[in-house]
Design an enzyme around this catalytic site. Structure first.
Site, PDB file in Angstrom:
ATOM      1  N   HIS A  68       7.662  73.908  38.129  1.00 27.51           N
ATOM      2  CA  HIS A  68       8.749  74.304  39.013  1.00 27.51           C
ATOM      3  C   HIS A  68       9.634  75.369  38.375  1.00 27.51           C
ATOM      4  O   HIS A  68       9.955  76.389  38.997  1.00 27.51           O
ATOM      5  CB  HIS A  68       9.597  73.079  39.370  1.00 27.51           C
ATOM      6  N   SER A  75       3.790  73.696  44.325  1.00 27.75           N
ATOM      7  CA  SER A  75       5.226  73.649  44.084  1.00 27.75           C
ATOM      8  C   SER A  75       5.727  74.807  43.238  1.00 27.75           C
ATOM      9  O   SER A  75       6.816  75.332  43.477  1.00 27.75           O
ATOM     10  CB  SER A  75       5.608  72.324  43.422  1.00 27.75           C
TER      11      SER A  75
END
Length: 285
Positions: free
Chosen positions: A235, A189
């Site tokens: 992230h 991610s």
């Protein structure tokens, strides 16, 4: 009063709202040359042809045009799938402690983690390819294909690989800095968020409609902060690192493009490693 009207650089008597996607000079319909990305002015077309004769065809970012412009993305997806199959075959209890990003933790087999020695820093890379659940790898690989494949064609293979790794490392660095030392972090991610950031930068640079990518990025950020079990540190770290590296790749002046692009990538990488080192120092101190 100063005339603020934008006029074609070759035909000063003609107003225009279009600019060359390479040099940003204003061009009228007569001067516009269709390109794979936007429109180019006649000078940039001539320069591109001259460069192609000298070094081969180039992408918008100056990379070499490959026969399969999505090969690296396919390889990245393949590596993630191989590691996931390894998890299924051996069990997450065996694989995850060896590959996940951990600051410092202990189990029945002993202690491990990035803060315990230089031989553990491989986790910053290995964790980028590790997934435990089918939904996790499925969502990430779909995102990688949708976002990464077009970006690879835009950047070329070398720049794309650099961007992906810097983004993933950026996510890992922020994890080490802000996450509890014994928390295991895994998944692609962080790197994918870096690709989101880079896509937004290039869409801005090429004057494309920004709303679709901003809406998609916004939705992903909502999930990041409101869905349990997601590492927002990975992230955000990946997003910031990828966007910064992409700014150098997208806005580098044509005369010194390669130097500026790789110099920017190296600068972001150094900054990421410094953040990771500070994070390790926080754990060991």
């Amino acid at each position: 009063m100063t005339d603020q009207t934008v006029r074609c650089y070759r035909h000063p008597d003609r107003e225009t709202g279009i600019r060359c996607s390479r040099c940003e000079r204003p061009i009228c319909p007569e001067c516009m040359v269709n390109a794979s990305v936007g429109f180019h002015c006649p000078e940039c077309v001539r320069d591109a042809r001259r460069d192609a004769q000298a070094t081969g065809p180039r992408t918008v970012a100056g990379g070499s045009v490959a026969g399969d412009p999505r090969l690296v993305t396919k390889i990245l997806i393949g590596l993630n799938l191989v590691v996931f199959l390894l998890v299924l075959a051996l069990g997450k209890e065996v694989v995850t402690p060896e590959l996940a990003l951990v600051g410092a933790a202990c189990n029945d087999s002993g202690c491990f983690g990035v803060a315990l020695g230089a031989d553990q820093w491989y986790r910053l890379i290995s964790s980028m390819f590790l997934h435990e659940e089918p939904w996790h790898i499925g969502f990430n690989m779909l995102s990688l294909w949708w976002i990464g494949a077009p970006l690879e064609g835009l950047l070329g293979r070398a720049r794309y690989i650099a961007l992906y790794l810097i983004s993933g490392l950026g996510g890992g660095a922020l994890v080490l800095l802000l996450t509890a030392p014994n928390t295991a972090t895994l998944g692609a991610s962080g790197a994918i968020f870096g690709l989101f950031g880079a896509t937004a930068v290039f869409m801005r640079r090429l004057r494309y409609e920004m709303r679709p990518v901003l809406i998609l990025l916004g939705l992903n950020l909502v999930f990041t902060f409101f869905w349990a079990g997601i590492s927002w540190q990975a992230h955000i770290g990946g997003l910031v690192a990828g966007a910064l590296a992409a700014v150098g790749m997208a806005y580098a002046p044509r005369e010194h493009r390669t130097l500026v692009q790789w110099g920017t990538a190296a600068g972001v990488l150094v900054a990421v490693l410094v953040v990771a080192w500070v994070g390790v120092a926080r754990i060991t101190g």
